[in-house]
Design a protein around this motif. Structure first.
Motif, PDB file in Angstrom:
ATOM      1  N   THR A   1      15.902  -6.765  -8.425  1.00 19.71           N
ATOM      2  CA  THR A   1      16.414  -7.497  -7.263  1.00 19.71           C
ATOM      3  C   THR A   1      16.526  -8.974  -7.604  1.00 19.71           C
ATOM      4  N   LYS A   2      15.517  -9.455  -8.340  1.00 22.29           N
ATOM      5  CA  LYS A   2      15.529 -10.846  -8.774  1.00 22.29           C
ATOM      6  C   LYS A   2      16.725 -11.092  -9.715  1.00 22.29           C
TER       7      LYS A   2
ATOM      8  N   THR B   1      12.458  -1.865  -9.478  1.00 24.84           N
ATOM      9  CA  THR B   1      13.509  -2.373  -8.588  1.00 24.84           C
ATOM     10  C   THR B   1      13.239  -3.811  -8.143  1.00 24.84           C
ATOM     11  N   SER B   2      11.954  -4.190  -8.030  1.00 24.17           N
ATOM     12  CA  SER B   2      11.690  -5.551  -7.549  1.00 24.17           C
ATOM     13  C   SER B   2      12.187  -6.587  -8.550  1.00 24.17           C
TER      14      SER B   2
ATOM     15  N   ASP C   1       8.107   1.560 -11.451  1.00 27.48           N
ATOM     16  CA  ASP C   1       9.300   1.232 -10.689  1.00 27.48           C
ATOM     17  C   ASP C   1       9.645  -0.226 -10.953  1.00 27.48           C
TER      18      ASP C   1
ATOM     19  N   THR D   1       9.208   1.489  -2.156  1.00 27.93           N
ATOM     20  CA  THR D   1       9.261   2.462  -3.258  1.00 27.93           C
ATOM     21  C   THR D   1       7.929   2.522  -3.985  1.00 27.93           C
TER      22      THR D   1
ATOM     23  N   VAL E   1       7.176 -10.974  -6.589  1.00 24.55           N
ATOM     24  CA  VAL E   1       8.093 -11.059  -7.726  1.00 24.55           C
ATOM     25  C   VAL E   1       9.234 -12.040  -7.434  1.00 24.55           C
ATOM     26  N   SER E   2       9.589 -12.152  -6.141  1.00 14.72           N
ATOM     27  CA  SER E   2      10.707 -13.031  -5.806  1.00 14.72           C
ATOM     28  C   SER E   2      10.389 -14.499  -6.070  1.00 14.72           C
TER      29      SER E   2
ATOM     30  N   GLN F   1      16.265  -5.790   0.318  1.00 19.75           N
ATOM     31  CA  GLN F   1      16.138  -5.131  -0.989  1.00 19.75           C
ATOM     32  C   GLN F   1      14.711  -5.234  -1.526  1.00 19.75           C
ATOM     33  N   TYR F   2      14.113  -6.413  -1.393  1.00 20.04           N
ATOM     34  CA  TYR F   2      12.705  -6.559  -1.815  1.00 20.04           C
ATOM     35  C   TYR F   2      11.810  -5.632  -0.994  1.00 20.04           C
TER      36      TYR F   2
ATOM     37  N   SER G   1      12.179  -2.177  -2.243  1.00 16.30           N
ATOM     38  CA  SER G   1      11.516  -2.044  -3.533  1.00 16.30           C
ATOM     39  C   SER G   1      10.007  -1.929  -3.338  1.00 16.30           C
TER      40      SER G   1
ATOM     41  N   LEU H   1      19.007  -9.464   0.493  1.00 12.89           N
ATOM     42  CA  LEU H   1      18.038  -9.583  -0.592  1.00 12.89           C
ATOM     43  C   LEU H   1      16.624  -9.311  -0.077  1.00 12.89           C
TER      44      LEU H   1
ATOM     45  N   ALA I   1       6.185  -6.673  -4.239  1.00  9.18           N
ATOM     46  CA  ALA I   1       7.622  -6.863  -4.396  1.00  9.18           C
ATOM     47  C   ALA I   1       8.013  -8.296  -4.044  1.00  9.18           C
TER      48      ALA I   1
END
Lengths: 296, 460
Positions: free
Chosen positions: B288-289, B284-285, B282, A15, A257-258, A8-9, A12, A5, A254
């Motif tokens: 992901t959550k 994707t973030s 974008d 990107t 956001v988590s 992945q962040y 992202s 994860l 990114a």
């Protein structure tokens, strides 16, 4: 948070960071020659994307991108020739107003030439759904194209500005217009040239970003705002700094956001940017000495 | 400090302020509000009226879809309240201009031809022009031709409001078709009602017709019906845990609020609920959550290009769960934009998009095929449900003008309320004095994307 994860962040962040960075680089060229910010830079990005998408129907993708870059460079030259070349000694404020006006003009022209619809270039490799699996996370191959293009542009620019006569003349114009002219440098031609390079880089950015972010007549401004932010964060005029700052900003966003709702993404990123500017007004990678010599 | 750093700091401060305002959902349009307040401060008779109108718009329904209007109104209201004591009664209806034989009937058309909602407004404008041309070629209505006055709102509720005032007060239009978005409609709802101007909106939010304003109608299907249709599908698929993503616009907020309201009734739990900027490049973030939350489906509510980006990002991240979109996905452009990634998206929409494959017995089939053929031959582009909303608005108005005993606003309004069994592009309209949409859940069909085309969703 599991390891995959986190990766992945990170991907992202890379990107969106890549998109910010490639747009930011364009801001630096005109700044390096004239000491001003070209507020129509976002429109060059949009033009590049739109032209490539149109040409794409008639020729292979690579040729369409090359033509789009060339055409946008000509547009850049034309803009300088018509609107900027005739100013005797443009002040920062004059140039800012002219470029903002130009951005509106180009945007409206694009609305009439094309239309309001959203388009995008096909992905350079694979298609919309292909992705590369790495350490349990996914990244679109197009992002790698963006990063590779960033790297290529930065290397070429650094070589150009440090080792070629034209590149050094352009830097001289930014340091001191009068002195550069006294040394026999044709300042006006250098400015035209910088508009061409900057438009070309913007157009290239517009092409590589299009498969990810999509293109329509109004997409330039939001991209330019982020690009401008990143250019300042990295230190104006410093292309390597812009790329690093773009990636840093993207990754911070990114990860924010988590933990927080996505609505706060920009707030967090910009707060960090503000803090950096309070303590390092010339940006993360800008040097204080050059910063002190500059008007803007 | 050097000018350089000062300037850059100033720019950043502005930017942060701007973003913070746009992002914090509590204050949707603080920027617009400040603008409205400024205008109201000038306190000419007209601006006071405008401020009052927007204040009332928000005060009455207080629904989230009021979006920008609500924000603007809060501030505007204070200014208006103080100014009210000094002057003016609420916007009163202007005396109706009697129609002489052969005079054209003026219809205002207010569409978001440019700006964020241009993919709605442009087909609406084109459709309106086409249909009015057709009606006039037939000889008009009771010997009167229709005169269409088209205005571009630029997708901005404040601009829509002032253009509506212009149409009503200067052009003295008989009725207004549009605007395209919910935010714009909410901004002018009470103005149209007070001035007794028939408004047939092409926007979807439920708040437009509930609470009911006598002069305000709308043609798109209800948001709540769309959500019920989606939840019905989910029930069949045994989905109970979902993620909701929506864009930061009037349509997105209305959808988000209705989803939150209707989910518990259907036994569905919203685990992740995220709002994104309409210019997002974008997503994707945020996905992901969503991935980390282990949901069974994603519901996205927006009308912007970002809905194609979301679909692409989901496939890139290896999602296998279904993606549900709103009826805002009803433009084949988005499916084409998302390409391979659009395959399998499930969304509710009117039957226009699948007119070709409808059974012969379907009462809408003939009309849908005619509109589709006319539009596509004239404008060389694919038809979308949004253009259909403008088609219905004008067709309903034409019908009401034809059946009304006289071409007077009140008579035509009553005739509109009496329309039943009227076949439109969005469904079969059954208007009444309490229902100004006239459509129910049957107007929706659940669709999916198959081989780059819209198709009826057969279920799993």
């Amino acid at each position: 948070m599991s390891f995959s994860l986190i990766i992945q962040y990170l991907f992202s962040g890379i990107t969106s960071g890549g998109i910010y960075a490639i747009v930011a680089i364009g801001f630096n060229i005109i700044y390096n020659t004239t000491g001003i910010i070209n507020f129509a830079q976002g429109e060059f990005v949009m033009l590049g994307g739109m032209i490539a998408i149109t040409l794409c129907h008639y020729m292979p993708l690579s040729a369409a991108v090359a033509c789009a870059v060339a055409i946008t460079a000509l547009v850049g030259a034309f803009i300088d020739f018509v609107f900027i070349r005739w100013l005797k000694s443009p002040t920062v404020l004059q140039m800012v107003i002219i470029t903002i006006g130009l951005s509106i003009l180009i945007r409206e022209a694009a609305l009439h030439i094309w239309d309001e619809k959203v388009r995008s270039l096909p992905c350079f490799t694979g298609n919309e759904i292909s992705s590369i699996r790495l350490l349990g996370a996914y990244i679109s191959p197009q992002v790698l194209w963006v990063l590779a293009t960033c790297a290529a542009i930065v290397i070429c620019l650094n070589l150009f500005f440090s080792y070629t006569l034209t590149g050094r003349s352009m830097r001289a114009c930014s340091a001191n217009r009068t002195a550069a002219a006294l040394c026999g440098i044709n300042v006006r031609n250098m400015v035209t040239f910088s508009f061409m390079i900057s438009a070309a880089i913007g157009a290239l950015a517009g092409c590589v970003v299009s498969p990810i972010a999509q293109t329509h007549y109004d997409c330039g401004t939001p991209l330019a705002i982020k690009g401008f932010t990143v250019a300042i964060l990295g230190g104006l005029g410093n292309s390597t700094g812009a790329v690093a700052a773009g990636l840093i900003l993207g990754i911070i966003e990114a990860f924010s956001v988590s933990v927080l709702p996505m609505a706060f993404k920009d707030v967090i990123a910009i707060t960090i940017l503000l803090l950096v500017l309070f303590f390092r007004p010339t940006g993360l990678f800008g040097s204080r000495e050059t910063g002190a010599l500059r008007e803007f | 400090m050097k000018l350089h750093s000062l300037l850059s700091a100033a720019v950043m401060v502005c930017f942060v302020a701007g973003t913070a305002m746009a992002q914090t959902t509590a204050k949707p349009a603080a920027g617009a509000a400040a603008g409205a307040a400024d205008t109201a401060k000038k306190t000419t008779a007209t601006t006071v009226k405008a401020a009052e109108t927007s204040a009332k718009t928000a005060a009455a329904p207080a629904k989230p879809a009021a979006g920008a209007a609500a924000g603007a109104a809060d501030t505007a209201k204070k200014t208006a309240d103080t100014a009210k004591k000094a002057a003016v009664a609420p916007a009163a209806p202007l005396p109706e201009v009697p129609l002489k034989a052969g005079d054209p009937i003026k219809i205002g058309a207010l569409f978001a031809v440019t700006g964020g909602a241009s993919n709605l407004g442009t087909p609406e404008q084109k459709t309106a022009e086409m249909l009015v041309e057709e009606i006039n070629a037939r000889g008009g209505i009771k010997g009167h031709k229709l005169l269409l006055l088209i205005k571009d709102s630029g997708s901005d509720p404040q601009k829509a409001l002032s253009l509506a005032k212009q149409l009503i007060e200067e052009d003295r239009v008989f009725a207004i078709i549009g605007p395209s978005t919910s935010g714009e409609t909410m901004a002018m709802k009470s103005l149209c009602d007070q001035t007794k101007t028939i408004l047939i909106s092409c926007a979807a939010a439920d708040a437009i017709v509930s609470p009911l304003a006598p002069y305000v109608f709308k043609t798109p299907q209800k948001t709540s019906d769309a959500i019920k249709k989606i939840f019905g599908e989910m029930k069949k698929m045994n989905i109970t845990k979902i993620a909701v993503t929506s864009s930061n616009t009037g349509f997105g907020k209305d959808g988000k609020a209705q989803l939150e309201k209707l989910a518990p009734e259907s036994g569905i739990e919203i685990v992740v609920n995220e709002v994104y900027e309409k210019e997002a490049t974008d997503l994707t973030s945020v996905l992901t959550k969503v991935k980390a939350a282990n949901v069974q489906a994603v519901v996205n509510w927006s009308i912007e290009p970002a809905q194609a980006i979301l679909a692409k990002n989901m496939k890139q991240l290896g999602f296998t769960i279904p993606l549900f979109q709103s009826h805002g996905f009803g433009n084949i452009r988005y499916a084409k934009e998302a390409g391979e990634a659009a395959e399998g998206i499930i969304f509710p929409a009117g039957r226009l998009l699948i007119a070709d494959v409808l059974p012969q017995t379907n009462p809408q089939k003939t009309l849908l095929l005619k509109y589709k053929k006319d539009y596509e031959t004239k404008y060389k582009e694919d038809v979308s449900t949004f253009g259909g909303h403008a088609y219905d608005a004008i067709a309903l108005l034409e019908k009401a003008l034809g059946t009304a005993t006289a071409i007077e606003k009140e008579k035509v309004r009553e005739a509109l309320e009496k329309i039943t069994g009227f076949v439109g592009t969005a469904g079969i309209f059954n208007m009444s004095a309490t229902d100004h949409t006239g459509l129910d859940m049957n107007a929706f069909e659940v669709l999916t994307v198959k081989g780059g085309k819209f198709a009826v969703y057969g279920g799993k």
